[in-house]
Design an enzyme around this catalytic site. Structure first.
Site, PDB file in Angstrom:
ATOM      1  N   THR A   1      -5.825  11.978   7.375  1.00  0.00           N
ATOM      2  CA  THR A   1      -4.322  12.156   7.582  1.00  0.00           C
ATOM      3  C   THR A   1      -4.121  13.306   8.900  1.00  0.00           C
ATOM      4  O   THR A   1      -3.774  13.440   9.633  1.00  0.00           O
ATOM      5  CB  THR A   1      -3.355  12.053   6.373  1.00  0.00           C
ATOM      6  OG1 THR A   1      -3.629  11.504   5.180  1.00  0.00           O
ATOM      7  CG2 THR A   1      -1.682  12.676   6.788  1.00  0.00           C
TER       8      THR A   1
ATOM      9  N   LYS B   1       4.454   2.189   8.712  1.00  0.00           N
ATOM     10  CA  LYS B   1       3.506   2.918   9.100  1.00  0.00           C
ATOM     11  C   LYS B   1       2.504   1.646   8.486  1.00  0.00           C
ATOM     12  O   LYS B   1       2.042   1.608  10.074  1.00  0.00           O
ATOM     13  CB  LYS B   1       3.875   3.717   8.090  1.00  0.00           C
ATOM     14  CG  LYS B   1       2.383   4.890   8.282  1.00  0.00           C
ATOM     15  CD  LYS B   1       1.895   5.851   7.144  1.00  0.00           C
ATOM     16  CE  LYS B   1       3.103   6.622   7.445  1.00  0.00           C
ATOM     17  NZ  LYS B   1       2.909   7.812   6.261  1.00  0.00           N
TER      18      LYS B   1
ATOM     19  N   SER C   1      -7.984   4.869   4.385  1.00  0.00           N
ATOM     20  CA  SER C   1      -7.800   4.317   2.987  1.00  0.00           C
ATOM     21  C   SER C   1      -7.810   2.559   2.980  1.00  0.00           C
ATOM     22  O   SER C   1      -8.554   2.508   2.455  1.00  0.00           O
ATOM     23  CB  SER C   1      -6.185   4.259   2.724  1.00  0.00           C
ATOM     24  OG  SER C   1      -5.836   5.618   1.966  1.00  0.00           O
TER      25      SER C   1
ATOM     26  N   LYS D   1       5.516   2.146  -3.216  1.00  0.00           N
ATOM     27  CA  LYS D   1       5.217   3.821  -3.079  1.00  0.00           C
ATOM     28  C   LYS D   1       5.857   4.178  -4.765  1.00  0.00           C
ATOM     29  O   LYS D   1       6.103   2.667  -5.039  1.00  0.00           O
ATOM     30  CB  LYS D   1       6.114   4.684  -2.654  1.00  0.00           C
ATOM     31  CG  LYS D   1       5.914   6.326  -2.359  1.00  0.00           C
ATOM     32  CD  LYS D   1       5.051   6.205  -1.032  1.00  0.00           C
ATOM     33  CE  LYS D   1       4.339   7.653  -0.411  1.00  0.00           C
ATOM     34  NZ  LYS D   1       3.208   7.776  -0.247  1.00  0.00           N
TER      35      LYS D   1
ATOM     36  N   LYS E   1       0.409  -1.114  -0.334  1.00  0.00           N
ATOM     37  CA  LYS E   1      -0.264   0.626   0.070  1.00  0.00           C
ATOM     38  C   LYS E   1       0.809   1.598  -0.049  1.00  0.00           C
ATOM     39  O   LYS E   1       2.219   1.303   0.680  1.00  0.00           O
ATOM     40  CB  LYS E   1      -0.314   0.390   1.729  1.00  0.00           C
ATOM     41  CG  LYS E   1      -2.321   0.952   1.644  1.00  0.00           C
ATOM     42  CD  LYS E   1      -2.880   0.898   0.695  1.00  0.00           C
ATOM     43  CE  LYS E   1      -4.075   1.517   0.572  1.00  0.00           C
ATOM     44  NZ  LYS E   1      -3.972   2.502  -0.307  1.00  0.00           N
TER      45      LYS E   1
ATOM     46  N   ASN F   1      -3.396  19.597   2.048  1.00  0.00           N
ATOM     47  CA  ASN F   1      -4.485  19.186   2.357  1.00  0.00           C
ATOM     48  C   ASN F   1      -4.209  18.773   3.556  1.00  0.00           C
ATOM     49  O   ASN F   1      -5.336  18.888   4.757  1.00  0.00           O
ATOM     50  CB  ASN F   1      -4.980  17.700   1.612  1.00  0.00           C
ATOM     51  CG  ASN F   1      -5.768  16.866   1.484  1.00  0.00           C
ATOM     52  OD1 ASN F   1      -5.158  15.905   2.754  1.00  0.00           O
ATOM     53  ND2 ASN F   1      -6.899  16.977   1.902  1.00  0.00           N
TER      54      ASN F   1
END
EC number: 1.4.1.3
Length: 411
Positions: free
Chosen positions: A185, A90, A344, A102, A66, A216
């Site tokens: 987030t 994470k 997510s 990523k 992810k 954001n």
């Protein structure tokens, strides 16, 4: 310090604290797969332009990989490798069933029209569609990308594999995106900050905050902190920086930023040098922009008592050491900004079940995960007599190492 060097250093320190076998340590560090593709697309004027796209799939011991896809001029293999590895730790710290990945394309999205971005995204998806998937690797938005980018990836992927909403997260809600994802987030930063302050007998109310990066994440964190009684005294973004030691009128700043594309020119605060934002007087500093912004050059001048890492890798190891000596408490990125990947995960779960949650359920579940995550990190700090960064790293690395050994890959 290079992000990959810093990430590897933190991993090795955690592996040493955990007493990991050298073979296992090496296998955990090596990425599962690295992908580099050329993306040539026609521009609106008919000329061709070529871009390089990357996807690094770091680890899948605990579940599908992810991680975000960023469109930025500085996307390079080292940075993508570092961020993919950080995602592995994470997701393990958050205790969600994912590994890390990523990706990105080396481009400046501001220089491309919407139709050029769409063509670029579709070509990139065509090159990697057989390497991502609902139970393989699930991309998400990152810098320079957003819900529309995810919608294009979903549509292009579905041409090859049938309609598959769970293949990406951070989608528009009309295509199966989760309510609460946009703020996730920033809301996770709020919950993480609350957990840390509670540990020190404090609350959000009355604390003075500086936000570096009013995108954001930073703007949502600022808005939610303001709603909980915190005082935003300075904020910055790519356009400039503003300061009001009595507290910025946050609704006014949010409106100005939306209408003018940034904080520059906001009349309710003094304009200051953006380079000074990190050393402004405050109780809590939230770096929510790029990595490496807190370094040995400015660490000595930082006045904040707490740093909440809303960005990925904002603090260099040299700065870590300086700030530690000053008694500054740093809440590390692999915990502090995990709200996005946690929601997510909720989106992915909803897509697989075909059953969507209301926003209150999303936010309540996020609070539960963030609160539990902080307790888990603190337990590792006690076990290994270490700071919060090493507490988080040992927690993440230990969970991945255990999964790896249990699956029989650790030999």
């Amino acid at each position: 310090m290079n992000a990959l060097v810093a990430t590897n250093r933190n991993f090795k320190l955690a592996a040493r604290l955990l007493g990991l076998d050298s073979k296992l340590e090496k296998s955990l560090l090596i990425p599962f797969r690295e992908i580099k593709v050329e993306c040539t697309v026609p521009k609106d004027d008919g000329t061709l332009a070529s871009f390089v796209g990357f996807r690094v799939q770091h680890d899948n011991a605990r579940g599908p990989m992810k991680g975000g896809i960023r469109y930025h001029p500085e996307v390079d293999p080292d940075e993508v490798n570092a961020l993919a590895q950080l995602m592995t730790w994470k997701t393990a710290v958050a205790n969600i069933p994912y590994g890390g990945a990523k990706g990105g394309i080396g481009c400046n999205p501001g220089d491309l029209s919407a139709s050029e971005l769409e063509r670029l995204t579709r070509v990139f998806t065509q090159k990697i569609h057989d390497l991502i998937g609902i139970h393989t690797d699930v991309p998400a938005p990152d810098m320079g990308t957003g819900p529309q980018t995810m919608a294009w990836i979903l549509d292009e992927y579905s041409k090859f594999h049938g309609y598959s909403p769970a293949v990406v997260t951070g989608k528009p809600t009309d295509l199966g995106g989760s309510l609460g994802r946009d703020a996730a987030t920033g809301r996770g930063v709020l919950f993480a900050t609350e957990a840390l302050l509670n540990e020190h007998g404090k609350s959000i109310a009355g604390q003075r905050f500086v936000i570096q990066g009013f995108g954001n994440v930073g703007s949502w964190a600022a808005q939610l902190i303001h709603e909980n009684g915190g005082k935003i005294v300075a904020a910055s973004d790519i356009t400039g920086a503003v300061k009001n030691s009595k507290g910025i009128d946050l609704p006014g700043l949010l409106k100005h930023s939306k209408e003018n594309g940034g904080v520059k020119g906001f009349s309710g605060a003094d304009q200051i040098d953006p380079d000074s934002i990190l050393v402004e007087d405050c109780d809590i500093l939230i770096p929510a922009a790029l990595g490496g912004v807190i370094n040995r050059e400015n660490a000595d001048d930082i006045k904040a008592k707490f740093i909440i890492e809303a960005a990925n890798h904002p603090t260099d190891p040299e700065a870590d050491a300086i700030l530690s000596k000053k008694g500054v408490v740093i809440l590390p990125d692999i915990y502090a900004n995990s709200g996005g990947v946690t929601v997510s995960y909720f989106e992915w779960v909803q897509n697989i079940q075909g059953f969507m949650w209301d926003e209150e359920k999303v936010n309540n579940e996020l609070r539960t995960y963030m609160t539990r995550g902080f307790k888990d990190v603190k337990e590792m700090c006690k076990t290994h007599n270490c700071d919060l960064r090493m507490g988080a790293f040992t927690l993440g690395v230990n969970r991945v190492a255990r999964a790896t050994v249990l699956r029989g890959w650790g030999a």
